[in-house]
Scaffold this motif. Structure first.
Motif, short mmCIF file in Angstrom:
data_model
loop_
_atom_site.label_atom_id
_atom_site.label_comp_id
_atom_site.label_asym_id
_atom_site.label_seq_id
_atom_site.Cartn_x
_atom_site.Cartn_y
_atom_site.Cartn_z
N GLN A 82 0.79 -1.22 -0.06
CA GLN A 82 0.16 -0.01 0.08
C GLN A 82 0.89 1.37 -0.10
OE1 GLN A 82 -3.16 0.63 -0.34
NE2 GLN A 82 -4.22 -1.32 0.12
N THR A 90 -4.92 -2.38 -5.45
CA THR A 90 -6.17 -2.54 -6.05
C THR A 90 -6.44 -3.68 -7.27
OG1 THR A 90 -6.49 -0.32 -5.63
CG2 THR A 90 -8.06 -1.07 -6.94
N ASP A 253 -2.92 11.38 -1.58
CA ASP A 253 -3.68 10.08 -1.71
C ASP A 253 -3.85 9.23 -0.88
OD1 ASP A 253 -4.72 11.02 -4.01
OD2 ASP A 253 -3.37 9.91 -5.35
N GLU A 254 -2.72 8.99 -0.14
CA GLU A 254 -2.51 7.98 0.85
C GLU A 254 -1.26 8.37 1.69
OE1 GLU A 254 -2.44 3.05 1.62
OE2 GLU A 254 -2.77 3.95 -0.14
N PRO A 419 -18.36 5.08 2.00
CA PRO A 419 -17.30 5.41 1.07
C PRO A 419 -17.35 4.48 0.09
CG PRO A 419 -16.68 4.41 3.17
CD PRO A 419 -18.28 4.40 3.24
N GLN A 420 -16.88 5.03 -1.32
CA GLN A 420 -16.90 4.17 -2.51
C GLN A 420 -15.64 4.39 -2.93
OE1 GLN A 420 -19.81 5.00 -5.66
NE2 GLN A 420 -21.51 4.43 -4.10
N SER A 421 -15.06 3.36 -3.48
CA SER A 421 -13.77 3.30 -4.49
C SER A 421 -13.80 4.28 -5.69
CB SER A 421 -13.10 1.95 -4.76
OG SER A 421 -11.83 1.96 -5.27
N VAL A 422 -13.00 4.91 -6.12
CA VAL A 422 -12.91 5.59 -7.67
C VAL A 422 -12.89 4.65 -8.55
CG1 VAL A 422 -12.52 8.15 -6.50
CG2 VAL A 422 -10.65 6.43 -7.28
N TYR A 423 -12.37 3.41 -8.34
CA TYR A 423 -12.18 2.28 -9.07
C TYR A 423 -13.41 1.38 -9.12
CZ TYR A 423 -7.46 4.47 -8.72
OH TYR A 423 -6.54 5.46 -8.76
N GLN A 424 -14.22 1.78 -8.63
CA GLN A 424 -15.42 0.69 -8.65
C GLN A 424 -16.74 1.24 -8.76
OE1 GLN A 424 -15.01 -1.76 -5.05
NE2 GLN A 424 -13.47 -3.10 -5.82
N ASP A 426 -20.79 0.89 -8.04
CA ASP A 426 -22.05 0.18 -7.48
C ASP A 426 -23.11 0.18 -8.35
OD1 ASP A 426 -23.78 -0.92 -5.96
OD2 ASP A 426 -23.79 0.50 -4.39
#
Length: 564
Positions: A82, A90, A253-254, A419-424, A426
């Motif tokens: 990470q 990811t 970002d992290e 929260p949602q991932s920007v790469y997924q 729903d």
């Protein structure tokens, strides 16, 4: 107050129990049973504590912990981490949906910050400190210890030589001592008033200094690493060409800060990615392999400072204000423009896609336009071909870019509070748009059915993943590592050796018989025999004439009785 001359105190002074007191070894009357049991238990508990400390600080335990530390670092070099490459993490989750959650529970995607790795490191640190500190005092004492007294029978030593001297015993020994002193030997003579005539010489104390330097430097390496973990930080930023960021908590970002790092400790620089260039081999067996990566950036070391340019390459980071910016990854960011049913543009930006295949850079990504209730899942291929109806990429460079989009209409779930991932995306409350998947090339537009809007594939940009690191212990760790290596070399190549000279009166009553003996505590590389022969010859030839001396040399097995 009790008078000091009372019978009780007199009896106590004579070693007898006072009135009302138990004899030695008997429990006192009225003493709680718990207190007596605690006293009986104190000695075993202390013994177990000493045993545990000896086990923890033993060399065997240190080696086991060092092996476990190396074993635990293997997943950190095999699996994506990470702190170094979150995009690859990811991607790993997407490629291994069943295995990745279990690996994540074990902390294998962030090995060096996991509790179990920290526990091994902490135990190793305590073990080495408990081993190094007492050893340091022993080494200091050993380095200051004078040579031992000369053995009485030097002929029993591994190396020995005798010769007849015209000098009296005291003068012969002093003459030998002068030669040994010029050779930088540390000398020891008998106490004043003694009847023996001898001198002890020892050389190679630098070996103990090398041992001491090695152990202290090893401890310095651990302290430097600990300082980096406490006061340093690591952060990641994915930046599309033309994008900028400042080294602040909100812009990164992290972030993986040290235990004692606050928001104000981050370096106040800003950076803009002007252009990212990736070159690949175009022919031969290595076709498609990367040949060069280059991130051209503009940065300012402080707000309002002078702007400077730099090209960040692999293993060639940007150093600014104590921090370093590394290039750790890259990919493609297709640019989309989404228009809603009312004709208004609700989304227009470059969207980073994550490489699914790092050899061809076939990438996956998501486009979310909540204002028009539209979402898209896409597959981007930089050099597109169609094989049996399947879109594939044959080269990592963007020579023939295409994107395949699956469109969805409905509630994206972005207002649910979760929260949602920007790469997924729903799609549980969304309906798939007919005509999916739809292929687009740069400049083409997909007009959605039923007047829901449109999406345009504008073009392609590239993104670069940057790692910002600040490690105040990096330079001290490097210096201590070099000193540890120097100390280790000194301890390997320097020999601790001893030479003894003893003289006794000659049987003729004139002159003396001088015996020179020598031994070495460690001679793994060899060479002491030649050194001793040369030294013995120099001592004998310096003060005797050929007519007055006869030399006898012998080499015998070591005798334990001859050890000082």
């Amino acid at each position: 107050m009790t008078d000091v001359q009372t019978p009780d105190t007199q009896a106590a002074a004579q070693g007898e129990p006072a009135q009302g007191e138990p004899a030695q070894g008997e429990p006192a009357q009225g003493e709680p049973a718990e207190r007596d049991a605690a006293r009986q238990q104190l000695a075993p508990d202390a013994g177990w504590g000493r045993w545990a400390w000896r086990q923890l600080t033993s060399m065997r335990t240190a080696l086991i912990l060092l092996f476990l530390l190396a074993l635990g670092a293997i997943p950190g070099s095999i699996l994506p981490q990470q702190g170094a490459d979150p995009a690859s993490v990811t991607q790993y989750f997407a490629s291994h949906p069943a295995l990745a959650p279990w690996l994540n529970r074990l902390g294998l995607f962030n090995v060096f910050a996991s509790p179990w790795f920290a526990a091994i490191y902490l135990l190793l640190f305590i073990s080495l400190v408990g081993c190094v500190v007492p050893r340091t005092f022993r080494l200091v004492g050993s380095a200051r210890t004078p040579p031992p007294r000369a053995p009485r029978n030097l002929a029993r030593l591994p190396q020995s030589s005798s010769y007849a001297s015209a000098l009296e015993p005291a003068a012969a020994v002093e003459h030998a001592a002068g030669i040994l002193g010029k050779q930088r030997f540390r000398l020891r003579r008998p106490d004043a008033g003694g009847t023996d005539y001898w001198v002890s010489a020892e050389k190679g104390y630098l070996r103990e200094a090398g041992n001491l330097l090695f152990h202290l430097s090893l401890l310095g390496v651990l302290l430097s690493i600990a300082a980096g973990g406490l006061f340093g930080y690591k952060a990641d930023k994915l930046l599309v060409e033309g994008g900028s960021f400042s080294d602040t908590v909100s812009a990164l970002d992290e972030i993986h800060p040290g235990r004692l790092v606050s928001d104000s400790d981050f370096a106040p620089f800003s950076l803009t990615l002007n252009k990212f260039t990736a070159n690949y081999i175009e022919s031969g067996e290595s076709i498609g392999q990367p040949s060069n990566f280059d991130a051209s950036v503009t940065y300012t070391a402080s707000p309002g400072g002078q702007a400077k340019t730099y090209n960040i390459r692999i293993n060639d980071p940007l150093s600014v204000d104590g921090a370093k910016v590394y290039l750790i990854g890259h990919g493609y960011a297709p640019e989309f423009k989404v228009t809603g049913a009312n004709g208004q543009v609700t989304y227009s930006e470059s969207t980073p896609f994550i490489p699914e295949n790092t050899s061809t850079f076939e990438s996956d990504g998501v486009v979310k336009a909540p204002d028009s209730s539209l979402g898209f899942e896409g597959v981007f291929v930089p050099t597109a071909i169609t094989v049996a109806g399947t879109l594939e990429s044959i080269f990592p460079s963007a020579d023939n870019p295409e994107v395949s989009l699956n469109g969805y209409y409905g509630n994206l779930g972005m207002n649910s509070g979760q929260p949602q991932s920007v790469y997924q995306l729903d799609t549980s409350d969304m309906t798939e748009i007919s005509g999916s998947p739809h292929l687009l090339q740069p400049g083409q537009t997909w007009t959605l059915p039923n007047g829901k809007g449109s999406v345009t594939f504008v073009g392609v940009k590239q993104w670069a993943s940057l790692a910002v690191t600040y490690d105040p212990g990096q330079v001290p760790a490097l210096v201590c590592g070099m000193l540890a290596l120097a100390g280790l070399l000194v301890s390997f190549f320097v020999r601790r050796r001893r030479v003894f000279v003893r003289a006794v009166p000659a049987a003729s009553g004139t002159g003396s018989i001088v015996t020179v003996g020598g031994l070495t505590r460690s001679d793994a590389s060899g060479g002491f025999e030649e050194e001793f022969a040369e030294l013995a010859a120099e001592i004998s030839e310096a003060e005797t004439s050929p007519a007055q001396s006869s030399t006898q040399s012998s080499t015998r097995p070591s005798d334990p009785d001859a050890q000082p």
